[in-house]
Design an enzyme around this catalytic site. Structure first.
Site, mmCIF file in Angstrom:
data_model
loop_
_atom_site.group_PDB
_atom_site.id
_atom_site.type_symbol
_atom_site.label_atom_id
_atom_site.label_comp_id
_atom_site.label_asym_id
_atom_site.label_seq_id
_atom_site.Cartn_x
_atom_site.Cartn_y
_atom_site.Cartn_z
ATOM 1 N N GLU A 175 5.149 7.284 -22.644
ATOM 2 C CA GLU A 175 6.083 6.692 -21.684
ATOM 3 C C GLU A 175 5.413 6.427 -20.332
ATOM 4 O O GLU A 175 5.995 6.691 -19.272
ATOM 5 C CB GLU A 175 7.308 7.592 -21.513
ATOM 6 C CG GLU A 175 8.128 7.761 -22.779
ATOM 7 C CD GLU A 175 9.432 8.512 -22.575
ATOM 8 O OE1 GLU A 175 9.540 9.249 -21.570
ATOM 9 O OE2 GLU A 175 10.342 8.367 -23.412
ATOM 10 N N GLU B 168 11.489 7.005 -30.489
ATOM 11 C CA GLU B 168 12.479 8.037 -30.153
ATOM 12 C C GLU B 168 13.881 7.446 -30.149
ATOM 13 O O GLU B 168 14.255 6.724 -29.221
ATOM 14 C CB GLU B 168 12.192 8.667 -28.775
ATOM 15 C CG GLU B 168 10.944 9.504 -28.713
ATOM 16 C CD GLU B 168 10.801 10.255 -27.390
ATOM 17 O OE1 GLU B 168 11.814 10.345 -26.645
ATOM 18 O OE2 GLU B 168 9.695 10.729 -27.103
#
Length: 843
Positions: A195, A266
């Site tokens: 991320e 995710e």
């Protein structure tokens, strides 16, 4: 009869099924690409040995459960329709001290991956080494913070040097164990960084350079598998950019190259929780919708984060993160299937597998079907393969759409999957899977040998400390992630004229803290506690106190509740006391910030290891008393009978840490209430593997006061099972199979049915609720409606009692219900109680 738009769909679909399917011809089998082996990808899919596949993945983190739990978790994941397990690699547990590595017990990464391979599943390995994961320090070991000149996660030579060393260590280990797919192992994907788009702008040009460097590092290992960067729109070269979030089927802008597949690393199955949070939930229907939407939009791989959350044992959770992690996942903290989430997603996976040929080789198109409705199609006209996702995106309005001459009813915000463009085999809003509810049962062993003893920590004074400074020192740098605790002590002298003369005025201790929590003592007397929160760690503490003429002592126990795990410049975060003062004196406010301060890191009980059998002999224990701050309590207990998971109900305690036989089960914080007025977590998991049949040592360190005799040893069950099915549900997914491009029905009577099943070695002992008509509520709390059928209970009892499983018809006729009753939803609701077979009870 009670009518519904769905009834038209159901009868037309069934009547046309055999005729429509008999006209289709099987397509030629898609061969793998000649001479292609290993793992590759194209714009449609990840390919195994040159052949496209669909991937259903779930995150299971090996340190958040025990090795003894791993086989069962993996097996349940496979039964749930998964073919991939995803895990991070946790640098700080593997190299807690620079150059000293630990890959044993819960940290045995190789053993975990080999178990996955044994179950014939694949692995996605997220090396990071920054992982966030609500894990202490985002996975970074503390010693990394003290490397001279280091700046985390940017084009910084000291950081890149140590990152490369660790990633190389893991990659070499995987290669030596032959765990990559080209070597015959299960690892088909790996991830570098995590991320990074969230912080990249903070590092400007150095951030861009770092992303390229990290990609080159990963590719340079030549592992023969693709690499992924999640939430990284500018993933360099062949590295695949992936999506994280709840609705990547709508929010993901797509791969940054048409040659890369769409990967969802995710899909959050709930929301991680911190102390002070109310409960977090995400429905099975919402998750199923998001996944169907993603695959209808060219998705190749979805990963459920988490599939099993597990437990943040010891001090392994990040700042304020609860010990229980993603308990709302398809497998709960204890590894028990949470229904209907587990079963509904399993059915979805099967529906998508039945649609596999169209998804992987069909030509995609979109057909509008009215306001907020559409059909997403995958067709291969030459082989007569056709898959349709009929979608109603309206969040509040049901719809009936006409698709290829047939009316289909679509509940609000739902997707119906038609693997042959004709037959509805699954709808995301219609749950056929059974439901269950979790219960905690006090074990008889709670009251046996229920004799508590205690050892009180000494409240230190300034003269007892060795670390002296002109101001309070920073907490992270002092504790170095070896303990949550550090004492701050100072002293000051007052004369009679300094003290308040009026009886209604008392001196007040004022402390500003950078986090995370503190307990204050004045002249050895506890006066109160203060704490921050996940979103705002700093806080101000103000409490009245009694002071005396002469020397007064202030002792403050400063606490961290995990290190931070996200954001830029992680290495620069601060915690601990910032300023301190005494208000309300006759002579004005006394600033203690520049007073001399003494510091003592850690608790005596920690240093002596009194939570172990051997260490407990190093101190003098006395008979326990309630509500004593900074106090250790201990008792012995026997293991509860049976195989159900075990936990501690800590409702009567405050805040601290707990150990069983020397194993820390994690932080507890029952005194921190959510906005609903209840603790975020009051029950804490004890893995059965940590227990002996007799004389298990339980040690509690209570920080500010509790009642240890109220602690309960409990067992955990999901024996309350339920079913909620209407006449308008699609038949269960088990009713269908695919042979080439034809959808076959495996039963003669294709109608919805209700299924109930207990765990192995258990039977349905009683029926707590049964109704057909319009019942309401949730599993464990159902209520009959205005169209209740009194015969339902006897019909269900006859079909189900003393059986491991049963199948129930779903029709008004079967239960003597009135199909024309105003307000009926034609719904069957049953709640049953599972129990051990009687022969097991005798044992």
């Amino acid at each position: 009869m009670a009518s519904s738009p769905e009834s038209v769909v159901r009868f037309v679909g069934i009547a046309c099924l055999l005729f429509a399917l008999s006209a289709t011809a099987a397509p030629p089998r898609r061969p793998r690409k000649a001479g292609v082996s290993g793992v590759s990808y194209d714009g449609r899919s990840i390919m195994i040995n040159g052949r496209r596949e669909l991937f259903f993945s779930g995150s299971i983190h090996y340190p958040r459960s025990t090795p003894e739990m791993w086989p069962d978790l993996i097996q349940k994941a496979k039964r749930g329709g998964l073919n991939v397990i995803q895990t991070y690699v946790f640098w700080n547990v593997h190299e807690p001290v620079q150059g000293h590595f630990n890959f044993t017990g819960r940290y045995d990464l190789v053993r975990f991956i080999k178990l996955i391979h044994k179950h014939k599943m694949y692995v996605t390995l997220r090396l990071g080494p920054f992982i966030q994961a609500e894990w202490n320090h985002g996975g970074f070991p503390y010693w990394l913070k003290e490397i001279p000149g280091i700046v985390f996660r940017t084009d910084n030579e000291p950081f890149k040097y140590h990152m490369q060393n660790f990633v190389t260590k893991i990659m070499d280990m995987m290669k030596s164990e032959k765990l990559f797919f080209p070597q015959g192992g299960p690892i088909i994907l790996a991830q570098i960084e995590n991320e990074y788009n969230m912080v990249e702008a903070a590092y400007r040009e150095d951030g861009l350079k770092y992303v390229q460097w990290a990609a080159n590092l990963a590719l340079g290992f030549n592992a023969g598998i693709p690499w992924v960067m999640c939430k990284q729109k500018n993933a360099p070269g062949p590295v695949i950019n992936a999506c994280n979030g709840r609705n990547c089927g709508d929010t993901f802008t797509g791969p940054n190259s048409p040659t890369k597949p769409s990967i969802w690393t995710e899909n959050w199955t709930a929301q991680y929780r911190v102390f002070g949070d109310p409960p977090s939930q995400r429905s099975a229907e919402d998750i199923a919708y998001s996944v169907a939407r993603f695959f209808s939009n060219n998705g190749a791989l979805v990963n459920y984060y988490m599939y099993h959350g597990g437990t943040n044992f010891g001090r392994e959770g990040a700042s304020y993160v609860m010990t229980r992690y993603y308990d709302e996942a398809p497998l709960d903290e204890y590894g028990l299937p949470k229904e209907p989430k587990y079963g509904h997603l399993r059915d979805l996976h099967q529906a998508l597998k039945l649609s596999r040929k169209g998804l992987l080789w069909g030509v995609p198109s979109v057909q509008p079907l009215g306001p907020g409705c559409e059909a997403r199609l995958y067709e291969s006209p030459d082989s007569k393969v056709c898959v349709a996702f009929l979608t109603n995106t309206n969040p509040r309005t049901d719809a009936t759409v006409n698709f290829r001459g047939v009316n289909y009813f679509l509940p609000r915000r739902s997707i119906s999957i038609l693997p042959d463009c004709k037959t509805v085999i699954f709808n995301t809003q219609r749950v056929n899977a059974q439901h269950n509810s979790r219960t905690f049962h006090a074990a008889g062993e709670t009251n046996k040998n229920d004799k508590w003893h205690m050892f009180q920590e000494r409240i230190p004074k300034f003269r007892n400390t060795r670390i002296i400074s002109s101001k309070p020192l920073e907490l992270y740098n002092m504790t170095k992630d070896t303990t949550d605790y550090m004492w701050y002590t100072t002293r000051f002298r007052l004369e009679d004229e300094d003290l308040p003369m009026r009886p209604d005025i008392r001196p007040v201790l004022l402390v500003s803290s950078l986090g995370h929590a503190m307990h204050a003592f004045v002249n050895g007397i506890y006066i109160g506690s203060g704490n921050g929160a996940k979103l705002e760690k700093s806080f101000v503490f103000q409490k009245p106190m009694e002071l005396k003429r002469g020397v007064n002592h202030i002792s403050i126990l400063g606490l961290t509740i995990g290190f931070p795990d996200n954001g830029a410049y992680l290495e620069h975060r601060l915690a601990g006391i910032h300023t301190a003062a005494i208000q309300g004196l006759n002579t004005g406010t006394l600033d203690l910030s520049q007073n001399k301060w003494g510091h003592e890191v850690g608790m005596k009980g920690e240093k002596l290891g009194i939570f172990t059998e051997e260490g407990s002999k190093k101190v003098q224990w006395t008979e326990a008393k309630n509500d004593k701050p900074v106090t250790w309590y201990k008792r012995y207990f026997d293991m509860p009978r049976g195989n159900d998971p075990v936990a501690l109900d800590m409702t009567t305690m405050g805040k601290g840490l707990a150990w069983v036989n020397g194993n820390c089960i994690g932080r507890y914080w029952v005194s921190y209430l959510s906005p609903l007025g209840k603790p975020s977590q009051s029950v804490y998991h004890i893995p059965r593997e940590w227990l002996k049949p007799k004389d298990n040592l339980l040690v509690i360190f209570e920080e500010h006061g509790g009642k240890p005799e109220g602690i309960l040893i409990v067992t955990v069950k999901r024996d309350n099972i339920c079913t909620v099915v209407t006449e308008f549900h699609p038949p269960t997914i088990k009713s269908f199979s695919r042979e080439d491009n034809e959808i076959k029905t495996l039963v003669q009577d294709v109608k919805p049915r209700a299924y109930l099943k207990c765990d192995d070695n258990k039977v349905i002992r009683s029926i707590a609720f049964a109704s057909f008509g319009n019942p309401t509520g949730a599993c464990g709390n159902f209520t009959v409606g205005t169209c209740h059928s009194p015969q339902a209970a006897s019909v269900v009892e006859k079909a189900c009692l003393e059986k491991n499983s049963c199948v129930l018809p779903v029709s008004a006729q079967a239960y003597g219900a009135d199909p024309a009753c105003p307000g009926t939803t034609s719904t069957l609701v049953v709640q049953a109680k599972c129990a051990r077979k009687k022969k097991d009870d005798k044992e």
